[in-house]
Structures are given as structure tokens and as C-alpha cells.
Design a protein around this motif. Structure first.
Motif, PDB file in Angstrom:
ATOM      1  N   LYS A   1     -16.569  26.383 -13.186  1.00 36.17           N
ATOM      2  CA  LYS A   1     -17.774  27.113 -13.623  1.00 36.17           C
ATOM      3  C   LYS A   1     -17.480  28.259 -14.582  1.00 36.17           C
ATOM      4  O   LYS A   1     -18.397  28.916 -15.045  1.00 36.17           O
TER       5      LYS A   1
ATOM      6  N   LYS B   1     -17.578  26.344 -20.935  1.00 36.75           N
ATOM      7  CA  LYS B   1     -17.161  26.237 -19.531  1.00 36.75           C
ATOM      8  C   LYS B   1     -16.121  25.125 -19.379  1.00 36.75           C
ATOM      9  O   LYS B   1     -16.214  24.088 -20.049  1.00 36.75           O
TER      10      LYS B   1
ATOM     11  N   ARG C   1     -16.602  33.067  -9.931  1.00 31.81           N
ATOM     12  CA  ARG C   1     -16.582  31.598  -9.967  1.00 31.81           C
ATOM     13  C   ARG C   1     -17.345  30.975  -8.807  1.00 31.81           C
ATOM     14  O   ARG C   1     -17.698  29.805  -8.864  1.00 31.81           O
TER      15      ARG C   1
ATOM     16  N   THR D   1     -22.583  32.424  -7.978  1.00 29.86           N
ATOM     17  CA  THR D   1     -23.436  32.436  -9.157  1.00 29.86           C
ATOM     18  C   THR D   1     -24.824  32.942  -8.740  1.00 29.86           C
ATOM     19  O   THR D   1     -25.190  32.882  -7.561  1.00 29.86           O
TER      20      THR D   1
END
Lengths: 302, 240
Positions: A87, A124, B17, B20
Motif C-alpha cells: 500500500k 504504489k 502501511r 489507512t
């Protein structure tokens, strides 16, 4: 640089490594073998990710399992199938690695530029291709100019242009910064281009290990070929040197002592006004060396 | 760079990471919706303490524990399953530091969200945010969930399967619920809920014969399991 003694590792009933005694010198070293030879397991042990069942290991004077953190400060590692958090962007991941290593952030940008990934660094990681992932792994391994880089299949998934560029980069790093390498691959022509020393593995065992030139001398055939414009004249001169010579078209096949051929033949050509198109030893490549070494190893163990 | 900065970076990266904005929003929404204070605004008439007790017996603990188990097993399990942890260990990070920071990052986030949702619920009902009841709820939630968290982490590290770890942890949560419901019926007690027992201990210093066993299970064994998971990751786990 790397020393292993009696190193063994099994996963259940599968013997991944059997009594590995390896002495890899400083320089660009290669680890050769087909899939399943034990290269990756050996790299995981050398980087302290797994513990050997028995035997001793030393990488730059440190025992990897117990001194992993200390070792990683001197070592850059890229594992096979490098997996990153999906992510975050490539740049964010590289900044993470530089900060953890205690390096200035400019190192991240420089490393990404070296592997040609700077333009896509804000994307990403989830959107990266397999080749881009490999390049990101190499960039991370290069951070902080480590004394040594251990790279597992670094050219896998790269296009030919990317491979050539990467191999050139390894050579440049070695000549300019003195970086040492242990590169695992099963693409032998690539390793022959960059490595000065190789270790060949098969089914968890070492088949052969030595400097590339020594191995090429040891396993290559005693036949040399020369392509010239007028072969018959040169062939006669070679016969006079006591060498066995055969001519086919404009190619001369010579059999004899390697040292004699290498010293005297170019000199002889220089004395004539022959135009030499090519001159090489038949089978002087790592593929041939690996096949012959493997055959010899199999014969030895019965 | 100082060692503290790299520790801070590991913590920051773990937040970035994993946590979110949509993930955080969803969890917060679930916690608020599951709170009885939102569902039954008439409880404003009751005392803050009654509200806390009521909150403990609602659907809220189930949602809270479900979120906690999934967050921990997903984070630890996924990193091991997908070899992300293996990549991290090629950086000069101590395995132990990684374990502790990862645990703290998740646990502190969940505690913070619990605090926000509890405060919001109380504010909706009483237009105030009384400190002691809110902190009590958050503290009790954290203590009771420690058992399921430790089971989740241990199993995800050992089994390398976040799904398996989450299922077992949830099964143990529901098993405990069933056992305590049966005990309540057999002993004719009001409630044998570990949350209530711990809450009574915290708020009114009330100790029953069940207090120490509950503390032993939810704090003692949970801590032992966490220590086991830590040593398993640091000393035993071989990432291959």
C-alpha cells in the motif's frame, strides 16, 4: 569473505543443504545451480534468516544467525521474489529503509535513479511489475554502499536491456567502490560476464568452487578455433609448431597445450599478414564447466 | 541517525502501511454503532456507572473483540504469510523490536479508537464525557481482549495463517462467552462476564471468587502467551 564448514539444513525429510564447505573470496562471486539446488536456502542462512541444523557460518567475520542485526549494517540483501508492503509507494518504502539504516534520505533517490525507478517511485508498490519489484529490491540492497551485496536471482524478470545495465552497475560498484558481491543465478552466461569466482551447487551439495578462469582452464576442451581469411598458410605454420591442426572452410581447429596455443598462435598471426576474424577455445563457458563438473561429481559419488 | 529515530520510523511505517483512513473510519463507525449509548439514548436517565455496566453487556464487546482479533492476526499473519517480515529482517532491525513496535502500533490504535468511540457515545447520551467511566471501559476492554490478542498473535506466528489464527481466537472468545453464560445460570449470578468482574474490581474494588481466576486467565496467561510468541518469533521462527 564467506566461510561455511559442514553446513547442513533439512526441511522435514528434504535435505536442502548437505555438508557445505564454501570459501568465497572477496570480489564478485557467483552461486550457480538449477532450481532446487539449495542456493536460496544457503543465502537465507548467510543472511541470518534461517538457522543451520549443523555446521559453522561466517560472513565478513560474523555469525549470521546471532549477529544478524550487526551484519545487516554491512550487508545489502535482495531475496528471491522480493515482497514489499503493497500500500505504500516505492519512494516511501525506500525512505523507510534509509531511515531504519540511519542514512540520509538522498541515498534513496540515488539508489532509485541507479536502477531506473525514480520516475515511477511515487506509484504504489501494488502497481509495480515483477521486474520493477526486482529493481526496487536491488535499490534497497544498494542503500548506504554496503561492503557486500547478496543478491538472489537479481536479473530474474528483467528485460535484456535491464539485465545488461544491472550487470554493468555491479561491475562499476566493484571497481569504483570495492563492493563485494554474492550473486545467485541459474543464467550462467550472465555470471560468466561478471563473476571472478563461482560455487556450483546441485541437490544441496557443492559440485565445484574456484575462480572462473581456473574452472574454465580445468574443464574446457583443448581445442581452439581460429577464423582467418587464408587458413591454409597459417595451418602449415601451426603444424610446424607441433600442433594438431584441421582446416574446415576458413576455420582452423587446433589441438594442443593450452599455454602453447595461447602464447604462440596470436604471435604467429602477428608475424603474417593474416586477418584474424575470431580466436577462441571450444567449450570455454560456464555452462560447459557446470555440465562436466556435475558429471565428474556424480561419477565420484558413484 | 540515532537508534530512537529508527524505532520511531518503524512505528510510523507500521501505522502508514496498515492503518489507512478507510480502515480506521470503518472500525470507528462499527464501535460507535455497536455502542448501546447510541442505540438507546433513553439511558441518559441512568447513572454513568449503570451505563458502563450496560455497555459491557451489549453487542459492543463482541464487535470490539472481533475488530481486535482481526487487526492483530491480519497484521502479524499477513506479514509472515507474504514474506514481508522476511524483507524487513534484511534491514538492521532487531526481530524483538519489530515485534514490540508492531504490537504497540496496533494496540495503541485500537485503544485510541475505543476511547474516541466511548467518549462520543457518552457525549451523545449525556452531552458530557465523564472521565472515569470512559477510561474504565477502555481499560477493561484492553485487559479482557489481551487474551484473544495473545492467542491470535501466537497462532499467526506459529501457524503462519491469519485466517486460522483469527478463527481459533474467535472460537475461544465465544467459548468463554458460553461458559460464563452457563456459569451464570448454574450459580444464579447476575453476570460472570470477565469484563464486568474486572470493571467491578477497578471501580469498586469488589473481589469475588471469580476475580483471581479471571485475572489469571486474561492477564497472566495472556502475558505468558505474548512472551512465548515473542520468543518464538525472535529465537525459533525461521522464515523460509
Amino acid at each position: 569473505m564467506i566461510i561455511t564448514e559442514g553446513l547442513s539444513k533439512s526441511f522435514g525429510k528434504v535435505k536442502a543443504l548437505v555438508n557445505i564447505d564454501m570459501r568465497a573470496p572477496k570480489g564478485i562471486d557467483g552461486l550457480i545451480g538449477p532450481n532446487g539446488a539449495g542456493k536460496t536456502t544457503l543465502i537465507h542462512i548467510l543472511t541470518g534468516l534461517i538457522k543451520p541444523d549443523s555446521g559453522n557460518v561466517e560472513v565478513m567475520g560474523l555469525e549470521p544467525w546471532s549477529k544478524r542485526q550487526q551484519l545487516m549494517k554491512m550487508l545489502g540483501v535482495m531475496l528471491e521474489r522480493p515482497i514489499f508492503p503493497q500500500k505504500v509507494s516505492g519512494m516511501r518504502y525506500m525512505l523507510h529503509a534509509t531511515r531504519v539504516k540511519g542514512l540520509p534520505e538522498s541515498e534513496a533517490i540515488e539508489a532509485l535513479r541507479e536502477v531506473d525507478l525514480l520516475d515511477s517511485s511515487e506509484r504504489k508498490i501494488a502497481g509495480y511489475s515483477a521486474g520493477m519489484m526486482v529493481r526496487l529490491g536491488i535499490a534497497r540492497a544498494m542503500l548506504g554502499d554496503p561492503e557486500m551485496l547478496i543478491l538472489d536471482e537479481p536479473t530474474a524478470n528483467l528485460d535484456p536491456k535491464g539485465r545488461i545495465r544491472l550487470l554493468r552497475l555491479f561491475k562499476k560498484m566493484h571497481s569504483e567502490k570495492g563492493t563485494n558481491f554474492l550473486i545467485s543465478s541459474h543464467i550462467l552466461p550472465e555470471l560468466q560476464k561478471v563473476c571472478s569466482w563461482v560455487c556450483m551447487m546441485q541437490e544441496g551439495k557443492i559440485v565445484e568452487q574456484d575462480y572462473v578462469d581456473n574452472l574454465l582452464d580445468k574443464y574446457s576442451s583443448q581445442i581452439y578455433t581460429i577464423k582467418v581469411s587464408r587458413p591454409n598458410e597459417l595451418a602449415n605454420a601451426l603444424r610446424n609448431l607441433g600442433l594438431q591442426v584441421k582446416v574446415k572452410g576458413n576455420t582452423i581447429y587446433i589441438r594442443g597445450e593450452a599455454l602453447v596455443i595461447r602464447r604462440k598462435v596470436p604471435k604467429l598471426i602477428g608475424q603474417t599478414d593474416e586477418e584474424m576474424i575470431s580466436f577462441h577455445q571450444l567449450g570455454r563457458n560456464l555452462e560447459n564447466v557446470f555440465i562436466k563438473a556435475l558429471r565428474r561429481h556424480n561419477n565420484r559419488i558413484g | 541517525m540515532a537508534r530512537g529515530s529508527s524505532t520511531l520510523e518503524i512505528l510510523r511505517f507500521e501505522y502508514e502501511r496498515t492503518w489507512t483512513a478507510p480502515y480506521l473510519g470503518l472500525i470507528l463507525a462499527l464501535l460507535i454503532v455497536s455502542s448501546p449509548a447510541v442505540a438507546t439514548p433513553l439511558n441518559v436517565e441512568e447513572s454513568a456507572l449503570d451505563l458502563v455496566f450496560f455497555s459491557m453487556g451489549s453487542v459492543r464487546p463482541i464487535i470490539y473483540n472481533l475488530i481486535t482479533i482481526v487487526a492483530f492476526t491480519n497484521s502479524f499473519g499477513m506479514d509472515i504469510e507474504q514474506d514481508v517480515m522476511m524483507g524487513e529482517f534484511t534491514l538492521p532491525i532487531k526481530k524483538g523490536t519489530f515485534f514490540v513496535l508492531k504490537f504497540l502500533a496496533i494496540f495503541l490504535t485500537i485503544i485510541l479508537m475505543d476511547l474516541v468511540s466511548a467518549s462520543f457515545s457518552f457525549w451523545l447520551v449525556s452531552a458530557s464525557a465523564p472521565l472515569i467511566p470512559i477510561v474504565s471501559i477502555v481499560l477493561v476492554d484492553a485487559i479482557t481482549s489481551l487474551l484473544f490478542i495473545s492467542i491470535g498473535i501466537s497462532l499467526s506466528v506459529m501457524l503462519r495463517s491469519r485466517f486460522g489464527a483469527a478463527i481459533v481466537s474467535l472460537a475461544i472468545y465465544f467459548l468463554e462467552e458460553i461458559v460464563q453464560a452457563n456459569l451464570s445460570l448454574q450459580t444464579n449470578s447476575a453476570s460472570m462476564s470477565p469484563s464486568l468482574i474486572i470493571l467491578k474490581l477497578l471501580l469498586s474494588n469488589e473481589v469475588t471468587i471469580y476475580t483471581w481466576p479471571i485475572l489469571l486467565i486474561h492477564v497472566g496467561s495472556a502475558s505468558a502467551l505474548l512472551v512465548f510468541a515473542y520468543f518464538f518469533l525472535v529465537e525459533v521462527l525461521q522464515l523460509d
